[in-house]
Scaffold this active site. Sequence first.
Site, PDB file in Angstrom:
ATOM      1  CB  SER A 134      -0.965  -0.033   1.192  1.00 15.38           C
ATOM      2  OG  SER A 134      -1.972   0.940   1.065  1.00 15.38           O
TER       3      SER A 134
ATOM      4  CD  GLU B  98      -2.494  -2.665  -4.079  1.00 16.25           C
ATOM      5  OE1 GLU B  98      -3.701  -2.831  -3.765  1.00 16.25           O
ATOM      6  OE2 GLU B  98      -1.769  -1.835  -3.518  1.00 16.25           O
TER       7      GLU B  98
ATOM      8  CG  HIS C  42      -5.535  -2.495  -0.240  1.00 19.04           C
ATOM      9  ND1 HIS C  42      -4.659  -2.205  -1.257  1.00 19.04           N
ATOM     10  CD2 HIS C  42      -5.221  -1.655   0.783  1.00 19.04           C
ATOM     11  CE1 HIS C  42      -3.858  -1.214  -0.877  1.00 19.04           C
ATOM     12  NE2 HIS C  42      -4.178  -0.869   0.352  1.00 19.04           N
TER      13      HIS C  42
END
Length: 308
Positions: free
Chosen positions: A103, A197, A266
């Site tokens: 992330s 992503e 995620h």
Amino acid sequence: MLHQGARIAVVAPAGMPSMPDLEAGLELLKAWGYVPVVGPNLRSQHRYLAGTVKQRAADLVWALTSRDVDAVYVARGGYGCVHCLPAIPWAEVVPGRLLLGFSDVTALLVALGQRTGVTGVHAPTLDKLATKTDAETQAAVQRLLAEGGEVTLPGRLVSGQADAVEGPVVGGNLCVLASLIGTPWQVQADGALLVLEDVDEAPYRLDRMVTQFLESGALARVRAVLLGEFTRCTVPREAGWTLEELLVELVEPLGVPVVCGVGVGHGPHNLPWYFGGRGRLAGGVLQVRPRDVVEAPGARRPAAPSPA
């Protein structure tokens, strides 16, 4: 890669982790035979961040340079890692040191991967590892820590040639990568296999970020694009198209293999892979080996104070 009893520094250079989830992650590391060592400022808070820039950067520098640490596990993503990058003494970072996270940690993986010998691993942050990650992902992270070696990310080839392509594997969170364009930390994707992503982004925002990437020229010489999970990136109900169709349409003009359904993102399924590792993509399946560790010029291992 890590012996039993190895000391894993746990730091929060970005957002504030959920303490119950983080405690569960710490207990899981202990159950695997490791010794988590928390940074002095791990439980700090400053606005929406896990402490001031000075606090977060100090913990990160300690974790990356201390002689009595074997690996670094980032507690949470969110936002804020980019604040800490200017404070890192690049020549003093211990070569080969593992650093795990994803992330917002994408910014760290990019910067450390391009400037040091750190072995960056795109993997669930510690606040997700025990409570928000599926059993297969947990087992894959445990195996990587204990054994190292090659990891496999299966997917579906949806465009481009099926012949095998090779190159370093880079990427991570699309939003973070797009935000680094034009900065000293911009990802170098020439000859690379790019993994993307994201989470909680509207389709038009994803379109904008991918388009920015394309128009910047950063992807002009990429060798493949692999799309992971785009969690809660919801297409309107009345739409006559899917998010996968949108993303593939955007990157297809690159003329390289495009793979969908790669198990990173995620959601609970977030398989680990080596940032900058040596990748081979064939038939939609990506195999990644850790890159060779190269001692940075002038690198040394300074003593650093242990956390309280």
